[in-house]
Write a protein that holds these residues in place. Structure first.
Motif, mmCIF file in Angstrom:
data_model
loop_
_atom_site.group_PDB
_atom_site.id
_atom_site.type_symbol
_atom_site.label_atom_id
_atom_site.label_comp_id
_atom_site.label_asym_id
_atom_site.label_seq_id
_atom_site.Cartn_x
_atom_site.Cartn_y
_atom_site.Cartn_z
ATOM 1 N N CYS A 178 7.320 3.521 5.760
ATOM 2 C CA CYS A 178 5.894 3.303 5.483
ATOM 3 C C CYS A 178 5.370 2.018 6.101
ATOM 4 N N ASP A 179 4.149 2.121 6.652
ATOM 5 C CA ASP A 179 3.483 0.948 7.220
ATOM 6 C C ASP A 179 2.493 0.322 6.248
ATOM 7 N N THR A 180 2.005 1.122 5.312
ATOM 8 C CA THR A 180 0.980 0.596 4.396
ATOM 9 C C THR A 180 1.319 0.980 2.949
ATOM 10 N N LEU A 181 0.663 0.270 2.011
ATOM 11 C CA LEU A 181 0.850 0.573 0.588
ATOM 12 C C LEU A 181 0.400 2.012 0.302
ATOM 13 N N ALA A 182 -0.716 2.418 0.909
ATOM 14 C CA ALA A 182 -1.241 3.765 0.659
ATOM 15 C C ALA A 182 -0.231 4.826 1.104
ATOM 16 N N GLU A 183 0.381 4.581 2.240
ATOM 17 C CA GLU A 183 1.388 5.536 2.736
ATOM 18 C C GLU A 183 2.574 5.617 1.783
ATOM 19 N N ALA A 184 2.988 4.449 1.293
ATOM 20 C CA ALA A 184 4.136 4.406 0.382
ATOM 21 C C ALA A 184 3.803 5.132 -0.915
ATOM 22 N N GLU A 185 2.574 4.913 -1.419
ATOM 23 C CA GLU A 185 2.176 5.588 -2.659
ATOM 24 C C GLU A 185 2.134 7.095 -2.450
ATOM 25 N N ALA A 186 1.607 7.500 -1.300
ATOM 26 C CA ALA A 186 1.529 8.941 -1.008
ATOM 27 C C ALA A 186 2.936 9.541 -0.923
ATOM 28 N N ALA A 187 3.870 8.792 -0.340
ATOM 29 C CA ALA A 187 5.242 9.299 -0.206
ATOM 30 C C ALA A 187 5.907 9.443 -1.571
ATOM 31 N N VAL A 188 5.653 8.471 -2.442
ATOM 32 C CA VAL A 188 6.210 8.539 -3.806
ATOM 33 C C VAL A 188 5.638 9.766 -4.523
ATOM 34 N N ASP A 189 4.322 9.952 -4.415
ATOM 35 C CA ASP A 189 3.679 11.088 -5.089
ATOM 36 C C ASP A 189 4.215 12.417 -4.569
ATOM 37 N N LEU A 190 4.395 12.488 -3.254
ATOM 38 C CA LEU A 190 4.882 13.714 -2.628
ATOM 39 C C LEU A 190 6.275 14.070 -3.153
ATOM 40 N N ALA A 191 7.140 13.069 -3.217
ATOM 41 C CA ALA A 191 8.516 13.323 -3.672
ATOM 42 C C ALA A 191 8.508 13.778 -5.129
ATOM 43 N N PHE A 192 7.745 13.067 -5.984
ATOM 44 C CA PHE A 192 7.728 13.443 -7.401
ATOM 45 C C PHE A 192 7.005 14.770 -7.628
ATOM 46 N N ALA A 193 6.151 15.151 -6.683
ATOM 47 C CA ALA A 193 5.447 16.434 -6.832
ATOM 48 C C ALA A 193 6.356 17.612 -6.459
ATOM 49 N N GLY A 194 7.583 17.315 -6.050
ATOM 50 C CA GLY A 194 8.531 18.397 -5.799
ATOM 51 C C GLY A 194 8.611 18.842 -4.351
ATOM 52 N N ALA A 195 8.074 18.030 -3.427
ATOM 53 C CA ALA A 195 8.083 18.428 -2.013
ATOM 54 C C ALA A 195 9.507 18.603 -1.486
ATOM 55 N N PHE A 196 10.467 17.911 -2.092
ATOM 56 C CA PHE A 196 11.860 18.029 -1.631
ATOM 57 C C PHE A 196 12.726 18.673 -2.709
ATOM 58 N N GLY A 197 12.106 19.426 -3.580
ATOM 59 C CA GLY A 197 12.831 20.093 -4.655
ATOM 60 C C GLY A 197 13.465 19.069 -5.580
ATOM 61 N N ALA A 198 14.609 19.442 -6.161
ATOM 62 C CA ALA A 198 15.274 18.561 -7.123
ATOM 63 C C ALA A 198 15.731 17.263 -6.477
ATOM 64 N N ALA A 199 15.855 17.264 -5.132
ATOM 65 C CA ALA A 199 16.276 16.044 -4.435
ATOM 66 C C ALA A 199 15.317 14.896 -4.709
ATOM 67 N N GLY A 200 14.046 15.227 -5.063
ATOM 68 C CA GLY A 200 13.039 14.199 -5.273
ATOM 69 C C GLY A 200 12.788 13.866 -6.741
ATOM 70 N N ASP A 201 13.669 14.324 -7.650
ATOM 71 C CA ASP A 201 13.510 13.975 -9.059
ATOM 72 C C ASP A 201 13.729 12.484 -9.264
ATOM 73 N N ARG A 202 14.517 11.910 -8.367
ATOM 74 C CA ARG A 202 14.752 10.468 -8.393
ATOM 75 C C ARG A 202 14.373 9.960 -7.008
ATOM 76 N N VAL A 203 13.685 8.832 -6.970
ATOM 77 C CA VAL A 203 13.162 8.318 -5.701
ATOM 78 C C VAL A 203 13.616 6.879 -5.499
ATOM 79 N N LEU A 204 14.055 6.571 -4.296
ATOM 80 C CA LEU A 204 14.451 5.203 -3.972
ATOM 81 C C LEU A 204 13.334 4.517 -3.195
ATOM 82 N N ILE A 205 13.073 3.281 -3.558
ATOM 83 C CA ILE A 205 12.151 2.465 -2.757
ATOM 84 C C ILE A 205 13.000 1.357 -2.153
ATOM 85 N N GLU A 206 13.028 1.356 -0.829
ATOM 86 C CA GLU A 206 14.007 0.540 -0.129
ATOM 87 C C GLU A 206 13.319 -0.423 0.835
#
Ligand code: AMP
Ligand code: GLY
Length: 431
Positions: free
Chosen positions: A163-191
């Motif tokens: 991510c280059d911006t805070l908005a992008e990072a927030e969108a990525a977090v939302d996408l993962a928790f919304a199930g875009a990657f199935g159960a793989a996104g039940d837990r999300v790492l911020i690195e």
């Protein structure tokens, strides 16, 4: 020896080719396989290879002497464990050892216990806590410009957003928790985002001994100049002329060997190919991720450099005798260029006829991935990454010239490939 190989990518075509060079291979089955693996034995289409019961049943029928597992999904699902219960010899780690790839949180914790250098990261199970952490980082000056958001589990290489911006990072977090990657996104790492050059470190290990392979470098973004979305990998070369011997040695000793030792100490001995993806930063090498198998397209450029019989390596790994084997590599360099369907990694058409494969030089490899045989034996596209062309040279520059010369002979509608694979690979001489 009778071998059952699991997988259907360019990696598995390269593995099948390397196994078939062994005078001791008597029979090869590949499930599901592709038109390339079919040249060396029988394909078994339709086998759900990440289903331990289905694979166990197949193995009971075929009675292979060895099962080689190519991709990460069967490893993460415990296919190796199930086959061991059946009394099979399996090249590929158990589910517990493969967790180094299938759970990024487990990998981070293991690295922390083993003293392995990696990007700082925190893992979250709640979107609100993850968003709060992003805002803290943004306020801290380091900025959300410096984060990578990752789904914890296996997401076919798609669960990572740099991510280059805070908005992008927030969108990525939302996408993962919304199930875009199935159960793989039940837990999300911020690195923490690492800056530097990437290299893939592969090693064979029987859980105790480690045999390092040459280093290689993948090109993940879809377009020249590292632009566009990340893909499974658009091309690869080996060895990286830019990698300093000091950094190479540190990666081998302080990353791969430490991880192997720590996994064994924790009762999860790793048998197979361990592949840390590394970022070489100004502060030294840092782990980006661990993989529990050969990379794809890394396998396509590494296996043509392997001089030792791959079947012997597999036997040594599975019988804990790797320390007794002298594994030799070709000094020459290899460059691999992936030809992809138009639109990949997004939507792409299928069924385009592939021509010119027979026109490549005798020592150039065409490893198939998303390709299949249609009516009349015609070769047609059937996936995003269609095939990988690999050439060898005394220098990277020579391998590069040769690979593009051969790529130009292969055509299919809308074929897309990067023109800059290995362009910035460093000094020409292979090491
Ligand atoms: P992975 O699926 O973890 O290999 O991530 C895919 C790609 O994302 C890597 O090959 C890197 O190019 C990029 N990436 C992952 N983690 C980081 C990081 N911490 N810093 C910078 N780039 C990263
Ligand atoms: N080419 C990177 C991977 O296979 O994970």
């Amino acid at each position: 020896m009778r071998v059952l190989l699991l997988g259907s990518g360019g990696r598995e075509h390269a593995i099948a080719w390397a196994l078939a060079r062994s005078p001791r291979l008597s029979r090869l089955w590949t499930a599901p396989g592709n038109p390339g693996t079919a040249d060396f034995g029988e394909n078994l289409p339709g086998v759900p290879i990440a289903d331990p019961e289905a694979v166990a049943e197949l193995a009971r029928t075929l009675r292979p002497d060895l099962v080689v597992i190519g991709p990460e999904d069967p490893l993460g699902a415990g296919v190796a464990d199930r086959l061991v219960v059946e009394g099979m010899r399996v090249f590929g780690p158990t589910q517990a050892a493969a967790e180094i790839e299938s759970s990024k949180t487990f990998a981070k914790e293991l690295m922390s216990r083993a003293g392995i250098a990696t990007a700082r990261a925190r893992s979250f199970e709640e979107p609100s806590a993850a968003r709060a952490h992003l805002r803290d980082l943004a306020r801290g000056g380091d900025g959300a410009a410096g984060v990578v958001v990752k789904a914890d589990g296996l997401a076919a290489g798609k669960g990572v957003t740099v991510c280059d911006t805070l908005a992008e990072a927030e969108a990525a977090v939302d996408l993962a928790f919304a199930g875009a990657f199935g159960a793989a996104g039940d837990r999300v790492l911020i690195e923490q985002r690492l800056r530097g050059r990437e290299t893939s470190a592969h090693a064979f290990t029987d859980g105790v001994s480690v045999v390092h392979m040459p280093f290689s470098c993948d090109h993940k973004p879809a377009f020249d100049g590292n632009r566009g979305p990340n893909t499974g990998g658009m091309g690869c070369y080996s060895p990286p002329g830019w990698l300093e011997p000091g950094d190479a040695g540190r990666i081998q000793r302080e990353v791969t060997e430490r991880a192997v030792a720590r996994l064994a100490e924790e009762g999860r001995p790793f048998r197979g190919v361990l592949f840390p993806g590394m970022m070489v930063t100004e502060e030294g090498p840092r782990v980006v991720e661990f993989n529990s198998r050969f990379g794809d397209p890394e396998a396509e450029v590494l296996l043509p450099r392997l001089r030792t019989d791959l079947l012997e390596v597999c036997e040594a790994v599975t019988s804990n005798r790797l320390s007794e084997l002298d594994v030799e590599w070709d000094e020459r360099a290899t460059v691999g260029v992936m030809m992809a369907s138009p639109g990949y990694p997004g939507d792409y058409p299928r069924g385009a006829e592939i021509t010119g494969v027979d026109a490549v030089d005798a020592d150039v490899h065409v490893f198939f991935a998303g390709a299949e045989r249609a009516g009349g034996g015609r070769l047609v596209t059937a996936g995003g990454r269609v095939l990988c062309v690999v050439a060898t040279g005394d220098t990277l520059g020579e391998a590069r010239t040769r690979v593009y010369d051969n790529v130009a002979r292969i055509t299919f509608d809308g074929a897309h490939y990067r023109r800059d694979i290995a362009l910035d690979a460093g000094p020409g001489a292979a090491t």
